[in-house]
Design an enzyme around this catalytic site. Structure first.
Site, short mmCIF file in Angstrom:
data_model
loop_
_atom_site.label_atom_id
_atom_site.label_comp_id
_atom_site.label_asym_id
_atom_site.label_seq_id
_atom_site.Cartn_x
_atom_site.Cartn_y
_atom_site.Cartn_z
CG ASP A 18 19.99 44.65 12.45
OD1 ASP A 18 20.11 45.89 12.45
OD2 ASP A 18 19.23 44.03 13.23
N GLY A 60 11.10 51.23 10.47
CA GLY A 60 12.25 50.90 9.62
C GLY A 60 13.56 50.90 10.40
CB VAL A 61 17.02 51.63 9.31
CG1 VAL A 61 17.07 53.08 8.88
CG2 VAL A 61 18.38 51.17 9.79
CG ASP A 62 14.22 56.71 13.02
OD1 ASP A 62 15.04 56.75 13.94
OD2 ASP A 62 13.42 57.64 12.76
CB SER A 72 15.36 58.00 0.66
OG SER A 72 15.37 59.22 1.35
N GLY A 118 13.18 52.81 1.77
CA GLY A 118 12.14 51.99 2.41
C GLY A 118 10.83 52.75 2.39
CE1 TYR A 167 9.75 59.41 5.15
CE2 TYR A 167 11.93 60.34 5.01
CZ TYR A 167 10.71 60.24 5.65
OH TYR A 167 10.47 60.98 6.79
N1 AR6 Z 1 19.62 47.51 9.05
C1 AR6 Z 1 19.92 47.93 7.82
N2 AR6 Z 1 19.00 48.37 6.93
C2 AR6 Z 1 17.72 48.38 7.34
C3 AR6 Z 1 17.30 47.96 8.63
C4 AR6 Z 1 18.32 47.52 9.51
N3 AR6 Z 1 18.05 47.11 10.76
N4 AR6 Z 1 15.95 48.09 8.72
C5 AR6 Z 1 15.52 48.57 7.52
N5 AR6 Z 1 16.58 48.72 6.69
P1 AR6 Z 1 13.57 52.97 6.01
P2 AR6 Z 1 13.50 55.63 4.73
C6 AR6 Z 1 16.61 49.24 5.30
O1 AR6 Z 1 12.13 52.77 5.73
O2 AR6 Z 1 13.02 55.05 3.47
C7 AR6 Z 1 11.21 55.88 9.44
O3 AR6 Z 1 9.94 55.78 10.00
C8 AR6 Z 1 15.34 49.13 4.50
O4 AR6 Z 1 15.24 47.85 3.91
O5 AR6 Z 1 14.09 52.56 7.33
O6 AR6 Z 1 14.64 56.62 4.69
C9 AR6 Z 1 11.83 57.26 9.66
O7 AR6 Z 1 11.49 57.79 10.92
C10 AR6 Z 1 15.59 50.20 3.45
O8 AR6 Z 1 16.35 49.70 2.36
O9 AR6 Z 1 13.99 54.53 5.82
C11 AR6 Z 1 11.23 58.06 8.54
O10 AR6 Z 1 9.95 58.49 8.85
C12 AR6 Z 1 16.44 51.24 4.17
O11 AR6 Z 1 16.86 50.62 5.39
C13 AR6 Z 1 11.18 57.07 7.39
O12 AR6 Z 1 11.08 55.78 8.02
C14 AR6 Z 1 15.70 52.51 4.51
O13 AR6 Z 1 14.36 52.21 4.86
C15 AR6 Z 1 12.44 57.11 6.57
O14 AR6 Z 1 12.26 56.29 5.44
#
Ligand code: AR6
Length: 178
Positions: free
Chosen positions: A10, A32-34, A117, A119, A121
């Site tokens: 994480d 997500g991670v945000d 991108s 997750g 995206y």
């Molecule tokens: N630690 C590490 N990786 C993580 C964590 C964490 N705590 N949580 C999720 N991931 P995503 P995107 C991974 O969806 O695709 C948001 O709403 C996850 O498994 O977080 O760039 C933003 O505001 C995946 O492999 O980001 C945007 O609107 C990776 O992080 C949108 O999502 C990215 O997934 C961005 O989408």
């Protein structure tokens, strides 16, 4: 010491000096991670993000890390996958490069990235891993800072894809140059 590593975990627990946030162009949080980074950093992060007036896809902006262990958060909106023909690879590479340029400009020694991108995206993981690793490795070959870069995958399956891609392209070079 190797300058690049792939791990599972994480990213909000990272002890790197800066963590990267896979944000959206508003920089006002999301899921997500945000969402995880905003929850862990606390409400001051949103206040700081409001002052940045958003960020274009492929660019990056920096804030303090507030309650995170990381001193900084580098926010970058990745491209939304739309089939790959709308410049997604170049935009994704630009995310990694922009974050690393900002880190170097701030004298940051260590940066941890999430898999941008891949997750919400929906960028396919094997393609995203190839773009990410090429961008990171070519930056490291040309710059002394950051000294260390981590790719923090949320699942073992994602880490396996990154490792496989890394081994395919960089295993020999790694032992020579890093
Ligand atoms: N630690 C590490 N990786 C993580 C964590 C964490 N705590 N949580 C999720 N991931 P995503 P995107 C991974 O969806 O695709 C948001 O709403 C996850 O498994 O977080 O760039 C933003 O505001 C995946 O492999 O980001 C945007 O609107 C990776 O992080 C949108 O999502 C990215 O997934 C961005 O989408």
């Amino acid at each position: 010491m190797e300058r690049f590593h792939i791990l599972v975990g994480d990213i909000t627990h990272s002890d790197a000096e800066a963590v990267v946030n896979a944000a959206n162009t508003s920089l006002l949080g999301g899921s997500g991670v945000d969402g995880a980074i905003h929850r862990a950093a606390g409400p001051q992060l949103l206040e700081a993000c409001r002052r940045l007036n958003g960020c274009e896809t492929g660019q990056a902006k920096i804030t303090p890390g507030f309650r995170l262990k990381a001193r900084y958060v580098i926010h970058t909106p990745g491209p939304i996958w739309q089939g790959g023909g709308l410049g997604e690879p170049a935009l994704l590479a630009s995310c990694y490069r922009s974050c690393l340029e900002l880190a170097a400009a701030y004298g940051i020694q260590s940066v941890d990235f999430p898999s941008i991108s891949t997750g919400i995206y929906a960028y396919p993981l094997p393609q995203a891993a190839t773009v990410a690793l090429r961008a990171i490795m070519s930056f490291l070959a040309q710059h002394d800072l950051p000294r260390r870069v981590g790719m923090v995958c949320h699942t073992e399956a994602a880490a396996a894809i990154y490792r496989q891609t890394f081994n395919l392209w960089y295993a020999e070079e790694k032992s020579d140059r890093l």
